[in-house]
Scaffold this motif. Structure first.
Motif, PDB file in Angstrom:
ATOM      1  N   THR A  65      38.931  39.313  52.226  1.00 35.49           N
ATOM      2  CA  THR A  65      37.569  38.895  51.925  1.00 35.49           C
ATOM      3  C   THR A  65      37.200  39.323  50.510  1.00 35.49           C
ATOM      4  N   MET A  66      36.167  38.700  50.005  1.00 34.52           N
ATOM      5  CA  MET A  66      35.626  39.138  48.716  1.00 34.52           C
ATOM      6  C   MET A  66      34.444  40.047  49.001  1.00 34.52           C
ATOM      7  N   ILE A  71      38.429  42.118  45.685  1.00 39.67           N
ATOM      8  CA  ILE A  71      39.177  41.569  46.807  1.00 39.67           C
ATOM      9  C   ILE A  71      39.500  42.714  47.747  1.00 39.67           C
ATOM     10  N   ILE A  73      41.657  43.502  51.177  1.00 35.76           N
ATOM     11  CA  ILE A  73      42.593  43.011  52.185  1.00 35.76           C
ATOM     12  C   ILE A  73      42.676  44.075  53.269  1.00 35.76           C
ATOM     13  N   ASP A  88      38.718  41.295  41.298  1.00 34.23           N
ATOM     14  CA  ASP A  88      38.687  39.909  41.783  1.00 34.23           C
ATOM     15  C   ASP A  88      39.635  38.996  41.016  1.00 34.23           C
TER      16      ASP A  88
END
Lengths: 184, 886
Positions: A65-66, A71, A73, A88
């Motif tokens: 997801t952001m 980012i 994970i 990002d």
């Protein structure tokens, strides 16, 4: 260190690694970026990322997801939530590789029973594992076998990865480790 | 062992069992004393370190003293040969990040480990030492580090290289000397060593474009086998391409073939890095783009969420620059709308919105509607923004898109989400004229049930701007007026302003707006009442319906030309003194750069809003102003200055108002003039006053205004002599006379020759009230008694038919120009009689008190009994005369 994280052309960098329990409490965390300068900022980040990902199913495959231009994970197993954060602009697959390396290495070290209790019982191994995977944001090693080898092998030739040990060697290591935890 | 088992049994029900349950810093610090034992127990020590690390990891802070103590005892553990313990010691030292003088203690131990035969010691000692060391020590260990870089053990080499990457930030000159070793390490067979060496080599050379170019050229010929290193090489390659694109204009991209080859790499990480790099190439052609898009398209249907996310995110970016290239992926993209991972689904939706064509909009909207209900606000915002740009792209589709927005705005959602929707609707209204009316109505309906004050006020403001320009402005009034009933004070005040805007812009609505505004006068919030009062007065709500002047509009609704920050600062610095606050003194320079840019095109002198505040308005200030003019300096003390009386209609070429200054034996008219024509400069401005209807006055002096440029108010004065102490009254007609010069608007320069011209102003009257100062008394009864009945004059007057008692009371108060006391100016509705108490100071500083008793005599006929007490018989008579003649 700021410089290290800012440049688009620089090496891939990890901003943090988090292992939280099923309530979002810390089991082991390590921050490499000064984006979260205080403990309160760190806790706030952990809380929001935990809440945000809580409902997702990240048990078979790592999810992503952001979050705040980062980012994240993540992968869950039993009552443990693993997270890795990068900028990002980062290559998602590369970060996922680091998380997978950490995850597999810990599985090896905990002999496939990964849960909070086991992790806390072997917290020294977890700390060492995190220490070996990333150094101040720079990816140090991603191969889980090499990682586990570096951490677990106490008195052997450390350059040989775990997979190359003989079975008796592995058993000896396991036995030694088991007694060590029981005697705690 | 038995003990442990029992313990586990005890805790078996306890879900929260933890070996660190009840851990406490003090106790652990005590335990840390085992580090000092002569006979070290490595296992025990390891456990204690783990506990210490656990505490630090939980956010526990060690004080300086505690940290130092722990550090010193930890250093003792170097005596132990236990590898496990040594590893923990390394981690612990890094966590404690010791100060420079503490570092010395461990330096020798670490240097010993660095040269140890055990690889694990070497690698870790290098990392620890480089982490905690400073430049001076670095030169001592440099030799070992260079050796370590080319060590046959990859762990050691990596440790040295990564340390080098970090040290480069602090000691670049030292690390740069290691180039040769690092270059050798790039050729290492060990994957990670190659990765680290390449990263360090590039950082050493990053400011030398030629060297980077050479590095990339040699490596792209294929000696890199580590996927991580390959990713780095791809990054460096695209950097070289970017930089060479600036210098050479050749069409062929030199390293494109290398990149395309990397798309067939076996590691997904490398494939993705390459695809992303290609899509980000500046001026990439569709042909070059295609293989990268194909690879990403394959990733879209991967079972791994990370892969799908990475692919869809990249394609989303490509869709901004090359929407056509992405359309091939639309089918895969549409199936991602139902992806479990909502981040992926949102990216897919927004990509589709970017690549979609006009005909697919309706189908897409249908899919999105289902999708919206089950995603979080942050994703919804992204979708709303994508829909906004889609609508701007296909204005013909505004109906369905606006409908979509109006539907989702009614659903549950947080502030940011609602704000995104409102912003979108507002932008669509601005940019798509056909969408205006429906959009405004959607907004109206939204504020009917809006829980966010900020959004309500923003929408009300926007309605005030756009609503009056629509074909039927009246239909918005109900929505706006409802706010006045149902909302908090902030929204109510906003609604009052919006109503006033409708009133100012739409003349036909004026009477109805005034009715609504008058109701707001009874609001229980100050701001709401104040606004209503201001608007009623300035827009002419006191009865006469006249066209609202541009200057009034500008004053009420125009933008403030002054940065609010500056105004705030000026107000803070302003000390109450004789000088009233002057808005012109507020600096207009904007300090921050972005604001200044914004301001530049809209630069415009202050409209008529400012002069009221800009001119001195209190008697003190007038006094100062007048006495500074030599012609008037011998007139004595200023008795009274009236409030400005307008002598021109609104929206005329020249705006003039007058202030009457009353002295004992003189009257001075101060004409405040404003030139509203940018193409004109007025010189030598005077007012020619005809006092033929004011027999007792004789003109004694006048002071012309030398120059009156556009929109910068100036004053001219005319003085009259009158019998001393006598409340002389009369009418004066005025004519503005000046020399007009043409001004070139582009240069702002006036021509030399002018033409004499005149401009008729309205008449001006000096009335009895001008000789009365409104001075109140706190206790009228006491004052009344103390002044005594010596000069009391009582009489009765018939005031004739009046609309109401209140109107009659107001008329008499204005006629006398006195201060009502004890709130007696307010007449209860439906009352048939009323007593009003007035007080004031008459010219010659004579105190006057008035008691007015009103009664309704027959149908609408008002009768009044006037009782005057003063310190001077003549004054008491004068008051009666005023009333009798008024």
């Amino acid at each position: 260190m700021a410089n290290f994280f800012s440049s688009r052309d620089s090496c891939p960098a990890v901003k943090n690694i988090l292992i939280l329990d099923s309530e979002g409490k810390r089991v082991a965390v390590k921050y490499y970026s000064d984006e979260w300068p205080t403990n309160a900022a760190k806790l706030a980040f952990e809380k929001s990322i935990f809440t945000k990902t809580l409902k997702s199913n990240a048990r078979t495959e790592a999810e992503i997801t952001m979050f705040d231009s980062n980012i994240v994970i993540y992968k869950f197993v039993q009552d443990l939530h693993f997270f890795i954060t990068g900028g990002d602009e980062e290559n998602e697959l590369l970060l996922a590789g680091v998380l997978q390396g950490l995850f597999d290495a810990i599985s090896l070290l905990l002999r496939n029973t990964i849960d909070k209790r086991e992790a806390l019982e072997n917290l020294d191994l977890i700390f060492l594992c995190i220490d070996e995977i990333v150094d101040q944001g720079m990816i140090l090693e991603t191969d889980s076998n090499v990682l586990a080898g570096k951490v677990a092998i106490q008195n052997m030739d450390v350059s040989a990865p775990l997979s190359e040990q003989t079975i008796s060697q592995a058993l000896a290591t396991a036995r030694e480790h088991l007694t060590r935890t029981l005697l705690k | 062992m038995a003990q442990t088992l029992v313990k586990k049994d005890d805790d078996i029900d306890d879900e929260d069992y933890s070996p660190f349950l009840g851990i406490e810093k003090g106790a652990v610090l005590q335990e840390a004393r085992v580090f000092n034992d002569p006979q070290l127990d490595p296992r025990r020590c390891s456990q204690v370190i783990t506990k210490l690390l656990y505490l630090l990891n939980q956010g526990e802070m060690f004080t300086k003293v505690e940290a130092t103590e722990v550090f010193f005892s930890v250093t003792k553990l170097f005596q132990s040969k236990d590898i496990g313990l040594r590893r923990m010691v390394y981690v612990m030292i890094k966590e404690l990040s010791p100060s420079a003088d503490e570092v010395i203690i461990v330096t020798s131990s670490l240097m010993k480990d660095m040269t140890s035969k055990t690889d694990m010691y070497r690698a870790n000692a290098i990392r620890v030492l480089c982490r905690i060391t400073d430049g001076t020590l670095l030169t001592q260990i440099e030799r070992y580090l260079k050796q370590a870089i080319v060590d046959k053990n990859p762990v050691v080499a990596s440790a040295a290289l990564v340390s080098g990457i970090h040290l480069l930030q602090t000691n670049p000159e030292i690390v740069k000397r290691w180039s040769n070793e690092v270059q050798e390490a790039v050729q290492s067979r060990a994957a990670l060593v190659q990765f680290h060496a390449l990263a360090l080599l590039h950082q050493i050379r990053q400011n030398d474009r030629l060297a980077v170019n050479k590095l990339v050229s040699s490596l792209t010929r294929g000696s890199v086998h580590s996927p991580l290193a390959q990713c780095l090489l791809i990054r460096y390659t695209s950097q070289v391409i970017r930089e060479s694109a600036n210098s050479t204009q050749t069409g062929d991209c030199p390293f494109y073939d290398f990149l395309e080859g990397c798309l067939r790499h076996k590691a997904e990480m490398v494939i993705f890095e390459t695809a992303r790099a290609i899509t980000e190439l500046s001026g990439v052609t569709t042909r070059e783009l295609t293989p990268a898009i194909t690879v990403l398209q394959l990733f879209l249907s991967s079972s791994k969420p990370v892969l799908r996310f990475a692919a869809v995110r990249t394609l989303n970016k490509v869709a901004m620059t090359h929407p056509m290239a992405v359309t091939n992926c639309n089918i895969d993209m549409e199936s991602l709308i139902s992806d479990q991972n909502r981040s992926i689904a949102t990216l897919a939706i927004t990509t589709l919105l970017k690549t979609g064509n006009e005909s697919s909009v309706d189908r897409l909207m249908k899919q999105i509607t289902n999708f919206m209900s089950d995603i979080a606000d942050e994703f919804k915002i992204v979708v709303v923004e994508a829909i906004r740009s889609l609508c701007l792209k296909f204005p013909l589709k505004h109906r369905s898109l606006m409908n979509f927005l109006s539907n989702i705005i009614r659903e549950e959602g947080g502030f940011e989400y609602k704000k995104a929707i409102v912003d979108s609707i507002v932008i669509l209204i601005r940019d798509i004229p056909e969408a205006k009316e429906s959009g405004l109505l959607h907004l109206c309906e939204f504020i009917e049930d809006c829980e966010f004050t900020y959004l309500s006020t923003q929408i009300l403001h926007f309605l005030g701007i756009e609503g009056p320009k629509t074909s039927d402005p009246s239909k918005y009034i109900r929505y706006i007026y409802n706010r006045v009933h149902l909302e908090n004070a902030t929204v109510r005040a906003g609604a009052v302003s919006t109503l006033a805007k409708f009133g100012a812009m739409v003349d036909t609505l004026k009477p109805r707006i005034f009715v609504l505004l008058r109701r707001c006068l009874f609001d229980n919030d100050d701001e709401v009442r104040d606004r209503a009062t201001l608007y009623l007065n300035t827009l002419g709500g006191d009865g006469a319906v006249f066209q609202t002047g541009e200057d009034v509009k500008e004053f009420l609704f125009g933008s403030l030309d002054i940065p609010l920050v500056n105004l705030e600062n000026s107000l803070k610095n302003y000390e109450p003194s004789k000088e009233s606050f002057n808005i012109n003194s507020v600096p207009k320079e904007v300090k921050t750069q972005p604001l200044a840019e914004k301001k530049a095109p809209g630069k415009k002198p202050i409209g008529l809003g400012a002069p009221f505040a800009g001119l001195p308005s209190s008697v003190d200030a007038y006094d100062k102003l007048l006495s500074s003019i030599p012609e008037f300096s011998n007139f004595g003390k200023l008795f009274k200055s009236s409030s400005p009386v307008e002598l021109t209609e609104a929206e005329t070429e020249y705006a003039v108002n007058v202030v009457k200054h009353i002295f004992d034996g003189h009257v001075v008219f101060q004409y405040n003039c404003t030139n509203t024509i940018p193409e004109q400069l007025l010189d030598n401005v005077t007012v020619i006053v005809d006092a033929s209807e004011a027999e007792e006055f004789a003109e004694v002096a006048s002071k012309p205004l030398r120059s009156l440029p556009y929109d910068s108010p100036g004053q001219t004065f005319v003085a009259f002599e009158k019998p001393e102490g006598v409340p002389a009254v009369g009418k004066f007609s005025n004519m503005l006379r000046f020399i007009v010069k043409e001004v070139d608007p582009s240069t702002g320069e006036a021509e030399d020759d002018g033409v004499e011209d005149e401009y008729q102003l309205e008449e001006l009257e000096v009335v009895a009230a001008d000789y009365m100062l409104r001075v109140g008394v706190s206790n009228f009864r006491n004052a009344w008694e103390s002044i005594g009945a010596d000069f009391e004059r009582v009489d009765e007057y018939g005031l004739g038919p009046r609309d109401s008692l209140a109107e009659a009371v107001n008329a008499v108060i204005n006629l006398l120009g006195m201060q009502p006391c004890e709130g007696t100016e307010v007449v209860p509705s439906n009352s048939r009689s009323h007593t009003c108490l007035l007080s004031g100071v008459y010219i010659g500083n004579v105190k006057v008190l008035v008691r007015l008793q009103f009664g309704i005599d027959g149908p609408k006929d008002v009768a009044m009994k006037l009782a005057v007490r003063s310190e001077d018989e003549a004054v008491s008579d004068a008051i009666h005369e005023t009333v009798a003649s008024g």
